[in-house]
Write an enzyme that holds these catalytic residues in place. Structure first.
Site, PDB file in Angstrom:
ATOM      1  N   ASN A 197       1.151  42.758  52.029  1.00 49.24           N
ATOM      2  CA  ASN A 197       2.559  42.810  52.138  1.00 49.24           C
ATOM      3  C   ASN A 197       2.859  43.149  54.028  1.00 49.24           C
ATOM      4  O   ASN A 197       3.872  43.834  53.898  1.00 49.24           O
ATOM      5  CB  ASN A 197       3.359  43.639  51.121  1.00 49.24           C
ATOM      6  CG  ASN A 197       3.387  43.234  50.076  1.00 49.24           C
ATOM      7  OD1 ASN A 197       3.947  42.101  49.679  1.00 49.24           O
ATOM      8  ND2 ASN A 197       2.735  43.873  49.062  1.00 49.24           N
ATOM      9  N   SER A 198       1.980  42.997  54.634  1.00 46.98           N
ATOM     10  CA  SER A 198       1.774  43.494  56.065  1.00 46.98           C
ATOM     11  C   SER A 198       2.819  42.907  56.855  1.00 46.98           C
ATOM     12  O   SER A 198       3.105  43.352  57.918  1.00 46.98           O
ATOM     13  CB  SER A 198       0.365  43.071  56.563  1.00 46.98           C
ATOM     14  OG  SER A 198       0.356  41.755  56.924  1.00 46.98           O
ATOM     15  N   LYS A 199       3.639  41.891  56.642  1.00 45.23           N
ATOM     16  CA  LYS A 199       4.696  41.400  57.333  1.00 45.23           C
ATOM     17  C   LYS A 199       6.073  41.678  56.692  1.00 45.23           C
ATOM     18  O   LYS A 199       7.122  40.776  56.884  1.00 45.23           O
ATOM     19  CB  LYS A 199       4.617  40.000  57.629  1.00 45.23           C
ATOM     20  CG  LYS A 199       3.356  39.584  58.351  1.00 45.23           C
ATOM     21  CD  LYS A 199       3.290  37.972  58.930  1.00 45.23           C
ATOM     22  CE  LYS A 199       1.906  37.948  59.880  1.00 45.23           C
ATOM     23  NZ  LYS A 199       1.743  36.686  60.138  1.00 45.23           N
ATOM     24  N   ASN A 200       6.189  42.633  55.680  1.00 46.11           N
ATOM     25  CA  ASN A 200       7.411  42.916  55.089  1.00 46.11           C
ATOM     26  C   ASN A 200       8.255  44.058  55.941  1.00 46.11           C
ATOM     27  O   ASN A 200       7.741  45.078  56.160  1.00 46.11           O
ATOM     28  CB  ASN A 200       6.925  43.473  53.631  1.00 46.11           C
ATOM     29  CG  ASN A 200       7.973  43.943  52.839  1.00 46.11           C
ATOM     30  OD1 ASN A 200       8.819  44.751  53.384  1.00 46.11           O
ATOM     31  ND2 ASN A 200       8.231  43.441  51.643  1.00 46.11           N
ATOM     32  N   HIS A 217       4.757  43.624  63.457  1.00 41.68           N
ATOM     33  CA  HIS A 217       5.459  44.829  62.605  1.00 41.68           C
ATOM     34  C   HIS A 217       4.599  45.949  62.801  1.00 41.68           C
ATOM     35  O   HIS A 217       5.099  47.368  63.364  1.00 41.68           O
ATOM     36  CB  HIS A 217       5.623  44.838  61.103  1.00 41.68           C
ATOM     37  CG  HIS A 217       6.490  43.565  60.635  1.00 41.68           C
ATOM     38  ND1 HIS A 217       7.744  43.503  60.506  1.00 41.68           N
ATOM     39  CD2 HIS A 217       6.156  42.240  60.609  1.00 41.68           C
ATOM     40  CE1 HIS A 217       8.196  42.544  60.218  1.00 41.68           C
ATOM     41  NE2 HIS A 217       7.353  41.558  60.138  1.00 41.68           N
TER      42      HIS A 217
END
Lengths: 325, 330
Positions: free
Chosen positions: B108-111, B149
């Site tokens: 979920n690294s772009k959350n 992010h």
């Protein structure tokens, strides 16, 4: 909802499948067990904005029941004046703008207690002029744009400290002429749209080096004709909006090859089932469908309503807000 | 204390622990636009979450429930909010919280919610969390070295908690892995201009120019080092024009007759800023022009615009505009 009324026929390559996209948008919320429906729950307000604005640009806003939409939107407003992404969620500046934009589409801004919404937004401005997304304090130039755009639509921009808001945005300007999410953050087309849009709405575009930024933006166009969001990244249909609207706002859109971009967007359509994806042959979603259609509108593709590059709403809606009283 | 094991995924209605709770179904409002159809597990978890959220129950089982809900839909910002309220109420171990976030960060690294929650936790832990944090961000960047992010978070950590010592080396390493990584170039600029341990831009300029010139020669079609080079001079145009290394690298690239678009552009900018190019430059530019039908304009800047209009045809309008903006030759 009868499909026949949309009257689509066999399409050649290189045409916008309007009927298919309308059908896609209307059906997307009813899709059972799709991953998309599961993850869309909390950001349904954004989804409503993307879907409904697309329908309006395609001339089909009357395909939905306005009353149902409006009563759901108002049920998402909290005591604080902010709107949440859906019923049962917390308020956030993101969904507050989408709610106001959808109300504007339906010419129902008068149902709002404007002071209440304005209070929520002004409460999110920080000492340095930046804006937080909600009570938890995340800061990002996206929120600066949202606050400014929202209060401008509600005709009460003077309720925030505009000077400080502008100076914070300018502190996020980089040497390539672009803007990042916070000071020092990499220039990114999405953040650039937010900063340029905010500066446009507040009458502060003279702070932008239009030639320098214009060149950075037109360099986003790659061989396929699509646009990327940062140097050396892949093209994505959503940048057809972020980059294009920015170029229009600084009056440099003639620097890209429009024909090639139109072709790229059209190649991202799912001609079978409707909808537009980030790049050719990928899965479609409402987000990219909106940005693809809005991008084509900016490129003056025939059969679409004109869209305002700063407010991201149809031009007739914006005119109604500012001149149609 | 919250169990560190991941949730087994057992239906909540079958667990004794939840027997006293009446789950609340999704309320789509008085006239639902279109009731969203949910997967069963998601639906059940969210029904229980709604009950707990409405009752404002800030208990250990509530904490476990938010973990389950986050696993199912990490984009749900309301669950993250409530989790923070519960963490505060329980005075939970925030180091363990970092471990939790780390476990779901990879997928979920772009959350946005995940990164903001992480910042909230780290703010509370203070400088002790610094090393671990910089390390985590590195591991995320090793999977996607341009994750916006992650970079934004990294910049915040450095400015809030320090840890600048190895940052320039880190940028170097990333650029060795991918010289086209614009984020790494941006971070390099960030370090050079803001690190309290280095001498500032002017002091660093000479070594940075050398580094950048090398990068350009290795890949002249790389947009990033050209912009970086320009950025090193900020508003000091005079120094930019007077640095022979810069005009020289333009010449070198143009002479290769390949991947010369950015080199030509830089040369054009230098001439517009006042560079008086010698014959060598004119010869190199003329050598690029292969058309017999149209002669190259005698004015160097105009000639460059003419070439670029042709070889960078996608941006022909830009080059024509540049040409029209040139001062009329005396």
């Amino acid at each position: 909802m009868a499909d026949a009324s949309f009257g689509f026929s066999t399409l050649q390559m290189g045409e916008l499948a309007i009927g298919k996209h309308v059908h896609y948008i209307l059906s997307v919320e009813k899709k059972k067990d799709s991953f998309e429906s599961v993850v869309m729950d909390h950001l349904r307000m954004n989804g409503a904005y993307w879907g409904l604005t697309t329908l309006d640009l395609l001339g089909k806003l009357d395909s939905v029941n306005a009353d149902e939409v409006l009563s759901w939107i108002m049920a998402c407003q909290h005591e604080s004046g902010g709107f949440s992404g859906n019923i049962g969620h917390d308020p956030h500046i993101l969904y507050t703008l989408s709610a106001v934009q959808v109300l504007a589409l339906f010419n129902k801004l008068d149902v709002l207690d404007i002071d209440k919404v304005a209070t929520y937004i002004t409460g999110l401005q920080n000492e340095d002029g930046s804006f937080s997304g909600d009570m938890w304090g995340e800061v990002d130039t996206r929120f600066s744009y949202i606050a400014i755009c929202c209060l401008s639509i509600l005709r009460c921009l003077d309720k925030i400290n505009v000077e400080k808001a502008v100076s914070y945005i300018l502190s996020c300007k980089n040497l390539d002429g672009g803007f990042g999410c916070t000071p020092g953050g990499e220039s990114h087309a999405g953040q650039i749209f937010c900063c340029v849009g905010a500066l446009a709405i507040t009458g502060s575009l003279h702070h932008v080096d239009k030639d320098l930024l214009g060149w950075w933006l037109c360099e986003r166009q790659v061989k396929s004709g699509g646009l990327n969001g940062r140097p050396e990244k892949l093209p994505d249909v959503c940048y057809s909006w972020w980059v294009l609207s920015s170029l229009i706002m600084i009056d440099r859109v003639h620097w890209i090859d429009k024909e090639k971009l139109v072709k790229f967007i059209l190649d991202c359509q799912d001609l079978e089932n409707g909808g537009i994806s980030d790049r050719p042959d990928d899965a479609v979603d409402v987000f990219h469908t909106y940005f693809g259609v809005a991008g084509l509108s900016l490129l003056e593709y025939p059969g679409l309503k004109a869209v305002d590059p700063a407010y991201a709403l149809p031009v007739d809606v914006v005119n109604r807000i500012f001149f149609g009283r | 204390m919250e169990s560190s094991e991941d949730d087994g995924g057992e239906p909540l209605s079958r667990l004794a622990e939840w027997r006293d709770v009446t789950p609340l179904p999704q309320d789509d409002g008085p006239n639902p636009v279109a009731p969203i159809a949910y997967k069963e597990e998601f639906r059940e978890t969210m029904d229980y979450f709604r009950a707990i959220y409405k009752a404002d129950e800030r208990s250990p089982r509530a904490l476990r429930l938010t973990r389950r809900a986050i696993h199912l839909n990490p984009g749900n910002y309301t669950v993250w909010h409530f989790r923070r309220l519960v963490l505060e109420a329980l005075n939970s171990d925030l180091d363990e919280e970092l471990d939790f976030i780390q476990r779901i960060a990879n997928s979920n690294s772009k959350n946005y919610q995940l990164w903001h929650h992480r910042r909230w936790v780290v703010e509370r832990l203070g400088t002790n969390a610094r090393v671990k944090e910089l390390h985590l961000i590195k591991s995320i960047l090793s999977l996607d070295a341009k994750n916006y992010h992650a970079w934004s978070h990294r910049q915040w950590v450095l400015q809030a908690l320090g840890g600048w010592e190895d940052e320039l080396d880190y940028c170097q390493q990333l650029l060795e892995e991918d010289i086209f990584n614009n984020s790494a170039w941006n971070q390099r600029y960030f370090v050079v201009t803001r690190s309290p341990l280095l001498g500032g831009l002017t002091a660093m300029r000479a070594s940075e120019v050398r580094y950048t010139v090398e990068a350009i020669l290795a890949n002249p079609n790389n947009e990033c080092p050209w912009r970086y080079l320009r950025g090193l001079y900020k508003d000091d145009i005079e120094s930019l024009v007077n640095n022979h290394e810069i005009s020289s690298v333009c010449l070198k690239v143009i002479n290769t007759k390949s991947d010369y678009i950015f080199a030509l552009k830089m040369l054009l900018d230098l001439v517009c800023y006042g560079l008086q190019p010698c014959q060598e430059f004119r010869d190199a530019v003329v050598a690029l022009w292969t058309s017999d039908s149209r002669p190259l304009d005698p004015d160097l800047a105009t000639a460059i615009c003419g070439i670029l209009e042709h070889v960078d045809s996608m941006r022909a309008s830009y080059w024509i505009w540049r040409k029209n903006k040139l001062p009329v030759a005396a």
